[in-house]
Design a protein around this motif. Structure first.
Motif, short mmCIF file in Angstrom:
data_model
loop_
_atom_site.label_atom_id
_atom_site.label_comp_id
_atom_site.label_asym_id
_atom_site.label_seq_id
_atom_site.Cartn_x
_atom_site.Cartn_y
_atom_site.Cartn_z
N PHE A 40 0.83 -1.20 0.00
CA PHE A 40 0.00 0.00 0.00
C PHE A 40 0.87 1.25 0.00
O PHE A 40 0.60 2.19 -0.75
CB PHE A 40 -0.94 0.01 1.21
CG PHE A 40 -1.78 1.26 1.30
CD1 PHE A 40 -2.90 1.41 0.51
CD2 PHE A 40 -1.43 2.29 2.16
CE1 PHE A 40 -3.67 2.56 0.58
CE2 PHE A 40 -2.18 3.45 2.24
CZ PHE A 40 -3.31 3.58 1.44
N ALA A 41 1.92 1.25 0.82
CA ALA A 41 2.81 2.41 0.89
C ALA A 41 3.46 2.67 -0.46
O ALA A 41 3.58 3.82 -0.90
CB ALA A 41 3.87 2.20 1.97
N ARG A 42 3.88 1.61 -1.14
CA ARG A 42 4.49 1.76 -2.46
C ARG A 42 3.49 2.34 -3.45
O ARG A 42 3.79 3.30 -4.17
CB ARG A 42 4.99 0.41 -2.96
CG ARG A 42 5.68 0.48 -4.32
CD ARG A 42 5.86 -0.90 -4.95
NE ARG A 42 4.55 -1.50 -5.19
CZ ARG A 42 4.16 -2.67 -4.72
NH1 ARG A 42 4.97 -3.40 -3.99
NH2 ARG A 42 2.96 -3.14 -4.98
N ASP A 43 2.27 1.79 -3.49
CA ASP A 43 1.24 2.30 -4.40
C ASP A 43 0.92 3.76 -4.10
O ASP A 43 0.76 4.58 -5.01
CB ASP A 43 -0.04 1.46 -4.29
CG ASP A 43 0.12 0.06 -4.83
OD1 ASP A 43 1.17 -0.24 -5.44
OD2 ASP A 43 -0.81 -0.74 -4.63
N TRP A 44 0.80 4.08 -2.81
CA TRP A 44 0.46 5.44 -2.40
C TRP A 44 1.56 6.43 -2.80
O TRP A 44 1.28 7.51 -3.31
CB TRP A 44 0.21 5.49 -0.90
CG TRP A 44 -0.29 6.81 -0.44
CD1 TRP A 44 0.41 7.79 0.19
CD2 TRP A 44 -1.61 7.34 -0.62
NE1 TRP A 44 -0.38 8.88 0.43
CE2 TRP A 44 -1.64 8.63 -0.04
CE3 TRP A 44 -2.78 6.84 -1.18
CZ2 TRP A 44 -2.78 9.42 -0.05
CZ3 TRP A 44 -3.92 7.63 -1.17
CH2 TRP A 44 -3.90 8.90 -0.62
N LEU A 48 1.16 9.48 -5.27
CA LEU A 48 1.43 10.82 -4.75
C LEU A 48 2.43 11.55 -5.64
O LEU A 48 2.24 12.74 -5.95
CB LEU A 48 1.95 10.72 -3.32
CG LEU A 48 2.08 12.00 -2.53
CD1 LEU A 48 0.74 12.72 -2.42
CD2 LEU A 48 2.63 11.71 -1.14
N GLU A 49 3.45 10.86 -6.08
CA GLU A 49 4.44 11.49 -6.96
C GLU A 49 3.80 11.89 -8.29
O GLU A 49 4.04 12.98 -8.81
CB GLU A 49 5.61 10.52 -7.20
CG GLU A 49 6.76 11.14 -7.93
CD GLU A 49 7.41 12.29 -7.18
OE1 GLU A 49 7.95 13.20 -7.85
OE2 GLU A 49 7.37 12.32 -5.92
N SER A 56 -3.39 16.47 -10.11
CA SER A 56 -4.66 15.75 -10.09
C SER A 56 -4.67 14.78 -8.93
O SER A 56 -3.67 14.11 -8.66
CB SER A 56 -4.84 14.98 -11.41
OG SER A 56 -5.95 14.13 -11.34
N LEU A 57 -5.80 14.67 -8.26
CA LEU A 57 -5.94 13.72 -7.17
C LEU A 57 -6.42 12.35 -7.64
O LEU A 57 -6.51 11.42 -6.85
CB LEU A 57 -6.91 14.26 -6.12
CG LEU A 57 -6.46 15.53 -5.39
CD1 LEU A 57 -7.55 16.01 -4.45
CD2 LEU A 57 -5.17 15.28 -4.65
N HIS A 61 -7.03 8.72 -5.63
CA HIS A 61 -8.36 8.14 -5.53
C HIS A 61 -8.36 6.72 -6.08
O HIS A 61 -9.01 5.82 -5.52
CB HIS A 61 -9.38 8.98 -6.29
CG HIS A 61 -9.59 10.34 -5.70
ND1 HIS A 61 -10.31 11.32 -6.33
CD2 HIS A 61 -9.16 10.91 -4.54
CE1 HIS A 61 -10.32 12.41 -5.59
NE2 HIS A 61 -9.63 12.18 -4.50
N ASP A 62 -7.61 6.50 -7.17
CA ASP A 62 -7.54 5.16 -7.75
C ASP A 62 -6.89 4.17 -6.79
O ASP A 62 -7.33 3.02 -6.68
CB ASP A 62 -6.75 5.18 -9.07
CG ASP A 62 -7.50 5.91 -10.18
OD1 ASP A 62 -8.73 6.10 -10.05
OD2 ASP A 62 -6.84 6.29 -11.17
N VAL A 63 -5.86 4.59 -6.09
CA VAL A 63 -5.21 3.71 -5.11
C VAL A 63 -6.19 3.36 -3.99
O VAL A 63 -6.31 2.19 -3.60
CB VAL A 63 -3.93 4.37 -4.53
CG1 VAL A 63 -3.41 3.59 -3.33
CG2 VAL A 63 -2.86 4.46 -5.60
#
Length: 101
Positions: A40-44, A48-49, A56-57, A61-63
């Motif tokens: 999860f941290a990797r995906d986030w 975020l990057e 764009s958020l 939101h997809d994560v």
């Protein structure tokens, strides 16, 4: 008159502002936390990057949506694995990708 064409599907609603923190708390409380928390941290971090550069958020939101679905499906997957479910009728990923040698 709207700028959106009539045939375009409606966008899913944005997750709540606290959704990521709630997901992380659920992940940490799960027995799979050792594997899921780093994923999860990797995906986030990747989202975020990307969001920083795209302003764009949507990636964030997809994560959140993806992990919500994963957590919702986890009990069914655990039950399938506990019942020694036979997944032998599936197709190997290597065959689909054409990487099997």
């Amino acid at each position: 008159m709207s700028a959106r064409p009539e045939y375009a599907p409606a966008l899913p609603p944005a997750p709540a502002p606290t959704a990521a923190a709630e997901l992380l708390a659920r992940i940490r409380a799960d027995r799979h936390a050792e594997r899921w928390e780093p994923a999860f941290a990797r995906d986030w971090e990747q989202a975020l990057e990307y969001a920083r550069h795209s302003y764009s958020l949507s990636p964030l939101h997809d994560v959140v949506r993806t992990w919500q679905v994963r957590l919702a499906a986890a009990p069914a997957v655990d039950a399938f694995l506990a019942a020694d479910g036979d997944d032998g009728d599936g197709t190997a990923l290597e065959d689909l990708l054409g990487t099997r040698r």
